[in-house]
Enzyme design. Structure first.
Site, PDB file in Angstrom:
ATOM      1  N   LYS A  13     -35.107 -84.308  24.997  1.00 32.45           N
ATOM      2  CA  LYS A  13     -35.116 -84.742  26.392  1.00 32.45           C
ATOM      3  C   LYS A  13     -36.333 -84.183  27.129  1.00 32.45           C
ATOM      4  CE  LYS A  13     -31.061 -82.945  27.398  1.00 32.45           C
ATOM      5  NZ  LYS A  13     -30.754 -82.259  26.121  1.00 32.45           N
ATOM      6  N   ARG A  88     -23.922 -82.763  33.555  1.00 24.71           N
ATOM      7  CA  ARG A  88     -23.429 -82.215  32.297  1.00 24.71           C
ATOM      8  C   ARG A  88     -21.910 -82.154  32.239  1.00 24.71           C
ATOM      9  NH1 ARG A  88     -28.116 -79.045  30.587  1.00 24.71           N
ATOM     10  NH2 ARG A  88     -27.801 -77.865  28.684  1.00 24.71           N
TER      11      ARG A  88
HETATM   12  P1  AMP Z   1     -31.065 -76.681  29.021  1.00 22.01           P
HETATM   13  O1  AMP Z   1     -32.451 -76.215  29.289  1.00 22.01           O
HETATM   14  O2  AMP Z   1     -30.785 -78.030  29.631  1.00 22.01           O
HETATM   15  O3  AMP Z   1     -30.689 -76.613  27.575  1.00 22.01           O
HETATM   16  O4  AMP Z   1     -30.090 -75.651  29.800  1.00 22.01           O
HETATM   17  C1  AMP Z   1     -30.043 -74.290  29.447  1.00 22.01           C
HETATM   18  C2  AMP Z   1     -28.768 -73.665  29.993  1.00 22.01           C
HETATM   19  O5  AMP Z   1     -28.754 -73.753  31.419  1.00 22.01           O
HETATM   20  C3  AMP Z   1     -27.465 -74.351  29.558  1.00 22.01           C
HETATM   21  O6  AMP Z   1     -27.016 -73.896  28.293  1.00 22.01           O
HETATM   22  C4  AMP Z   1     -26.527 -73.964  30.697  1.00 22.01           C
HETATM   23  O7  AMP Z   1     -26.087 -72.624  30.578  1.00 22.01           O
HETATM   24  C5  AMP Z   1     -27.446 -74.036  31.911  1.00 22.01           C
HETATM   25  N1  AMP Z   1     -27.456 -75.398  32.518  1.00 22.01           N
HETATM   26  C6  AMP Z   1     -28.517 -76.260  32.574  1.00 22.01           C
HETATM   27  N2  AMP Z   1     -28.185 -77.394  33.190  1.00 22.01           N
HETATM   28  C7  AMP Z   1     -26.870 -77.271  33.531  1.00 22.01           C
HETATM   29  C8  AMP Z   1     -25.929 -78.113  34.181  1.00 22.01           C
HETATM   30  N3  AMP Z   1     -26.267 -79.346  34.607  1.00 22.01           N
HETATM   31  N4  AMP Z   1     -24.676 -77.639  34.357  1.00 22.01           N
HETATM   32  C9  AMP Z   1     -24.306 -76.410  33.943  1.00 22.01           C
HETATM   33  N5  AMP Z   1     -25.141 -75.559  33.314  1.00 22.01           N
HETATM   34  C10 AMP Z   1     -26.412 -75.978  33.108  1.00 22.01           C
END
Ligand code: AMP
Length: 214
Positions: A13, A88
């Site tokens: 993504k 999410r």
């Molecule tokens: P990502 O960079 O999208 O993989 O996000 C890293 C971490 O940030 C995730 O594992 C969650 O702990 C937190 N996070 C990111 N986006 C969200 C979201 N929309 N809702 C809840 N937690 C989030």
């Protein structure tokens, strides 16, 4: 044009969002990147999110919804945005609908990137980014042309995410399947979802995306 890119951690993504930003002139809104910036700055929000992120769980809906709502109001989002990592959970998807209606905006495309979980662990544990410009690389699949030097900006410092280890990745994949994948049904009912084959090469995935976005 506003769109949502959906797929488990490691689906590509972020990589594809960076390409769409350049090709379509719209901005990537990654809630993960925003949270990491908050953690790095030591803000109250960052302090609240840090432990949950390191365990691979999800940060509270309330906090995320407020963060993305104020981000969408900023000027650089006027031409359009790519939601990466948001929504999410079903409450986040519902809150997004309500906030877009209130702001007079809509989502044109919801794109699902289909990938295999086992391959995601390999992808994630090998990835790193340029500390200077944020360009993404991988130990095996996407090396810089000159070892140790960023292709984009010439930077020589690189960083790896604290949560990109095999153990945490399994928790993040589980969170995706339990809490995020059900949102696809929510959007499918509205007839809004297009699926693309995320196991193809980075360039082929970009081609598939461009075919959807036009
Ligand atoms: P990502 O960079 O999208 O993989 O996000 C890293 C971490 O940030 C995730 O594992 C969650 O702990 C937190 N996070 C990111 N986006 C969200 C979201 N929309 N809702 C809840 N937690 C989030």
């Amino acid at each position: 044009m506003n769109l949502i890119l959906m797929g488990p951690p490691g689906a590509g993504k972020g990589t594809q969002s960076q390409r769409i930003e350049k090709s379509h002139g719209i901005v990537q809104l990654s809630t993960g990147d925003m949270l990491r910036a908050e953690v790095a700055s030591g803000s109250d929000l960052g302090k609240e999110a840090k432990d949950v992120m390191e365990s691979g769980g999800l940060v509270s809906d309330e906090l995320i919804i407020a963060m993305i709502s104020s981000r969408i109001d900023q000027d650089d989002c006027k031409k359009g945005f790519i939601l990466d990592g948001f929504p999410r959970t079903t409450p986040q998807a519902e809150a997004l609908d309500a906030m877009l209606t209130e702001k007079g905006l809509m989502i044109e495309h919801v794109i699902e990137m289909k990938v295999d979980d086992e391959a995601m662990i390999k992808r994630i544990t090998g990835r790193y980014t340029c500390a200077e410009c944020g360009a993404g690389y991988h130990d095996e699949f996407q090396k810089p042309e000159k070892e140790g030097v960023c292709d984009q900006c010439g930077g020589t410092e690189f960083t790896r995410r604290a949560d990109d280890n095999a153990e945490t990745v399994r928790g993040r994949l589980q969170a995706y399947h339990e809490q995020t994948a059900p949102i696809l049904s929510y959007y499918k009912e509205k007839g809004a979802v297009k699926s693309i084959e995320g196991m193809a090469s980075i360039d082929e995935v970009t081609e598939q995306l461009n075919a959807v976005l036009g």
